[in-house]
Design an enzyme around this catalytic site. Sequence first.
Site, PDB file in Angstrom:
ATOM      1  N   SER A  95     -22.363 -70.812 -34.633  1.00  0.00           N
ATOM      2  CA  SER A  95     -22.916 -70.168 -34.086  1.00  0.00           C
ATOM      3  C   SER A  95     -22.290 -70.781 -32.772  1.00  0.00           C
ATOM      4  CB  SER A  95     -24.483 -71.279 -34.454  1.00  0.00           C
ATOM      5  OG  SER A  95     -25.089 -70.509 -35.399  1.00  0.00           O
ATOM      6  N   PHE A 154     -29.587 -63.034 -48.034  1.00  0.00           N
ATOM      7  CA  PHE A 154     -28.654 -63.317 -49.113  1.00  0.00           C
ATOM      8  C   PHE A 154     -29.632 -63.158 -50.107  1.00  0.00           C
ATOM      9  CE2 PHE A 154     -24.948 -63.011 -46.144  1.00  0.00           C
ATOM     10  CZ  PHE A 154     -24.452 -61.826 -46.376  1.00  0.00           C
ATOM     11  N   TYR A 192     -35.308 -72.018 -34.364  1.00  0.00           N
ATOM     12  CA  TYR A 192     -34.172 -71.554 -34.127  1.00  0.00           C
ATOM     13  C   TYR A 192     -34.475 -70.239 -34.680  1.00  0.00           C
ATOM     14  CZ  TYR A 192     -29.057 -71.181 -34.024  1.00  0.00           C
ATOM     15  OH  TYR A 192     -27.755 -71.420 -33.526  1.00  0.00           O
TER      16      TYR A 192
END
Length: 375
Positions: A95, A154, A192
């Site tokens: 990030s 995932f 976020y």
Amino acid sequence: MRLTRGTALVAAASLALVGVAGTATAAPSAVEGAAGERIDRAAVQKALDEVAALGAQGVQVRLTDGRQQLTARAGAAERGSSRPVPLNGRYRIGSITKTFVSVVVLQLVGEGKAELDQPISRHLPGLLPDGDRITVRMLLQHTSGLHDYTADLFADLTDFETLRWRTWQPSELIALSTAEPLDFEPGSRWSYSNTNYVVLGELIAKLTGRPYGDAVERRVLKPLGLRDTSVPGTRVDVPGPHAHGYLRYAPGKFTDATRLNPSMAHAAGEMISTTADTDRFVEALLGGELLKPALLAEMLRTSELSPDYGLGVERVDVPCGKVAHGHSGGIPGYSSLVISTDDTRQRLELSVTTGPDLREQPSEALHALLTEVFC
């Protein structure tokens, strides 16, 4: 498995300090002519050694205090090998990519090609169901309410092993998010979400007529001479010297996650760099080389909704009462951090290649390292 930024800068820093065994090495050219070395090398090494029992594969650290710069490493570059982590090793920065993307967006704002408080639908009509209510600023500051697509990317290791080679289009990643309702009303909260920056990557592409990575290279990497930093796209390898990163999926069980198709992260976290390049980047950014003063001030400005996050940068209180800015990063196999005081005199960059037995990190060892740099 999620692509994450880390829970906070300090948490990411402590994660990134994990090592198995360590040696600290000075960067001679960086300390030549220094009046005195204020960073205690032994204290830095002690901090690395104290976290050695955590079992991460390896770590590399770059510390700057004024004219002194120190690089250190711990652990091994690869499981089953005694080869040390390369001090100039490349790694996936996760990030931290967002800060590069934010710089480009703000440059485009400065050129009059976009406005911070303009709905994203003005440039990307139809991309988001709520695009008329979500502004560029909300995307940059994570107040858009868009569901984070990585939360469900995932479900287990089987998914990772299958999908790690897949090429993802940005539209597919955004569709994973918009298949879910907004997490909250745009502009009402902070949360976020990697989806925000995938959308911003598409905004850059629309405004420049080229993939967002081309704009990052032309506007940031080349002007700063960041030759070891890249936007890999669909390339699965980490080029040049690097340590291997591992993904733990059960006690004592792990997979080598070094090679993967980073299109799964796109503009939210696909880039590769080094501690030297990220150090140059944060020094240039906070030193005013990339953005005009008013835009840099916008980037660093937080709000009541977002007290610890500006526009693509995190704000953190470091020891000695100082305020610093930077970003943390995470992608399968790698966790990273770049942080600097606003006058750029004290800076720290970390990369950890994660291993199978990572446990709770000791805050005392981390605090000792941060104290060495920022005090």
